[in-house]
Design an enzyme around this catalytic site. Sequence first.
Site, mmCIF file in Angstrom:
data_model
loop_
_atom_site.group_PDB
_atom_site.id
_atom_site.type_symbol
_atom_site.label_atom_id
_atom_site.label_comp_id
_atom_site.label_asym_id
_atom_site.label_seq_id
_atom_site.Cartn_x
_atom_site.Cartn_y
_atom_site.Cartn_z
ATOM 1 N N THR A 302 23.632 84.490 -73.348
ATOM 2 C CA THR A 302 24.473 84.173 -74.501
ATOM 3 C C THR A 302 25.849 84.797 -74.316
ATOM 4 O OG1 THR A 302 24.082 86.149 -75.859
ATOM 5 C CG2 THR A 302 22.432 84.392 -75.948
ATOM 6 N N ASP A 303 26.808 84.319 -75.090
ATOM 7 C CA ASP A 303 28.059 85.056 -75.210
ATOM 8 C C ASP A 303 27.840 86.201 -76.205
ATOM 9 O OD1 ASP A 303 30.716 85.824 -74.906
ATOM 10 O OD2 ASP A 303 31.463 83.776 -75.017
ATOM 11 N N TYR A 304 28.855 87.023 -76.343
ATOM 12 C CA TYR A 304 28.785 88.270 -77.104
ATOM 13 C C TYR A 304 28.313 88.023 -78.548
ATOM 14 C CZ TYR A 304 30.442 93.084 -77.973
ATOM 15 O OH TYR A 304 30.538 94.432 -78.259
ATOM 16 N N THR A 305 27.147 88.569 -78.903
ATOM 17 C CA THR A 305 26.533 88.501 -80.244
ATOM 18 C C THR A 305 26.287 87.071 -80.715
ATOM 19 O OG1 THR A 305 28.630 88.573 -81.523
ATOM 20 C CG2 THR A 305 27.614 90.685 -80.946
ATOM 21 N N ALA A 306 26.156 86.118 -79.807
ATOM 22 C CA ALA A 306 26.033 84.716 -80.209
ATOM 23 C C ALA A 306 24.749 84.448 -80.984
ATOM 24 C CB ALA A 306 26.112 83.816 -78.985
#
Length: 774
Positions: A302-306
Amino acid sequence: MKFINWKKSAILIGAVVSASFVQAADTDKIPGWKSYSGDEQVEFKVDSLLSMMTLDEKIGQMNQYSANFAPTGEVADNQSGLYLKKGMIGSTFNAFGAENVRMLQEQNMKYSRLKIPMLFAADVIHGLETTFPIPLAEACSWNLDLMERTARAAAEEATASGVAWNFAPMIDMSFDPRWGRVMEGAGEDVFLGTEVARARVKGFQGIENPSDLSQNNTLIATAKHFVGYGAAQAGRDYNSTDISEQQLHETYFPPFQAAIEEGVGSFMTSFNDLNGVPATANKYLYKNILRDSWNFNGLVVTDYTAILELIAHGYAQDLKHGAQLALEAGIDMDMISEAFVAHLKALVEEGKISEGQIDVAVARILEMKFLLGLFDDPYRYCDAMREQEVLMNDKFVDLALEAAQESMVLLKNDHNVLPLKKEEAKKVALIGPFINERESLNGEWAIKGDRSKSVTVKEGLDAKYKKSKVKFTYAKGTDLPLIDPVTQKVAVAEPSEEGFAAAVEAAEKSDVVLVAMGENYHWSGEAASRSDITLPGNQRALLKALKKTGKPIVLVLFNGRPLDLSWEAENVDAIVEAWYPGLMAGNAVADIISGDYNPSAKLVMTFPRNVGQVPIFYNQKNTGRPFNDQAPADYRSNYIDVANTPLYAFGHGLSYTNFEYSNLQLSESAFSKGGSIEASIDITNTGDMDGEEIVQLYIHDKVASVTRPVKELKAFEKIALKKGERRQVKFTIDEEMIAFIGLDKEKIVEAGEFELWISKSSDDQSQYATFSFQ
């Protein structure tokens, strides 16, 4: 320190041999898992190790943190530190330096029961310590070999600094300059963007097959962001997208498919939703397309905190629900959200997911660690001696200069005000906030690049003209608008005009005025969307004051997006788009200004006349009432207050010499299935300097079952010509070149009539021909 020795015929943990596990694992493959590498030995090792892991240990491998849990050498007692002590962190990002990474790996190996090494990652977008031009700038070189070489140099530095997994390249297609992350991509054209994606994946990974990842100077590349992130509505970062399935297949998918064809090891999810479903929980994207249709068997992060953001999207009830949705969509690793590590075990116990689903994800993660050779040596990327030899070596610094030179676009050069030749006795006023600016030259994603080492414009010019007849005076004139260090928002107060008077006085005493302006580097990049894309602050006001002096004005721009330069294009004599050029910025600018380097770059994104035209791009489609200069203006698709045409078109870029295009010929007027024709054109350097030209081939399918753009880039070639030299350039036109995505989402070729241009830019219509496919 002991760790598993996978080179032996049985699995060893310390001195204990577990041959029974080996036999069981060999006959009990993980349902649903397909290897990325196809290496049977690696598959066997993955299956064997998984059979020995507890559920907690498996889930831990799916957990990624930023490197903040051990800043002083011992594990901090924060949340991430506690998970490390349980052996439940599979990957860490933003840890740099051979010694630092070794320290963190040692801690991981201390706490991991099965001695599973950690995977270290980073966003190495355009260089680690040697900072190259931003990707949008490099794409303007149209030099795929150059882009592959800068990516390879970045990978060499990253791996020497402990990084084995790179969150690049960003291959999102983007058409809206309000979106700050256009700086990370290759512009608006899907053909060029796809070729750039290939070059950057090849450069970062540097491998012919997955087994080569075990070399300590290569890493896993990441194709990001999948998918549609660049279509954020209103150009506002993280915003929703609404993309038809047809456009997904025609425009947004091809660069990612190309990345897979080049062997990319991982994908990253996109922040945006796609037609109502957030990408990080989108089964259609990750199950139907990525896994089933494209057969991608690598790692998805995932991207950051997605996953956490699925709640704000209104798609997940809570983090636990988000964890379930993301896993079901096919996500393997959770960056920062702690969704998997906190909730997957409970979800298994409740029967909402299966341990088998977790096994599939963990198998992909373990496979990458085996391929990278981390089980053989967890510290293979921690060689301090190699790090000292590699970082910012002379070869990479020279490459940074070459890349900066090839990336700068000469947008305008009236009356040949450029170059400023060293043998001519001229007084030049150096004015503007970027003459002595250093901080912004590397751009937003300069990650470990030391901004204090970047060469300023003044330093570059002073060195270049030190022994010349050209004399400089300097007046800053104005400042760049300030960015609040806490909120990262633009400060309310406008820069002062107190410096205008001194700047005007310097201009009046000069023969030529060279002005360096642009955006503070925080103004382009992630979360840096702009609704007004003119020069920030009072920079245009300063230009207007300088214009009144009547002196020739050369404007050098530093920015990360196409700008509204409507006033500037009308009123200044020359414009050099330098972008954010990186480490060697000032030297490259000096080379361009002096003519020691003849500019050759061409735009890969359209420059609008004003923000009201946005999004504007060359490969638009005709409407039922297309506007042209010959048709009546009433009830046509046009603006009443500005032309339909852009300020500077895709493919535009000038040189200090002149290139004449002539004698466009086709070998045949038609071809049929299995055949091809050849298009040729003569290019002559009719000027007084040697130079390089980017020859562009465009095609228009006049009638099709899916309406086609007015023209599409299909091929290009960058050639070097001595002054007076003529060369014939040839392109082969075959079925692949005229194919398109049909309504059934399959590539098709239809009989019909086609228009063809070989030209200097997308708006150059001079060399034209037609052909048919039968």
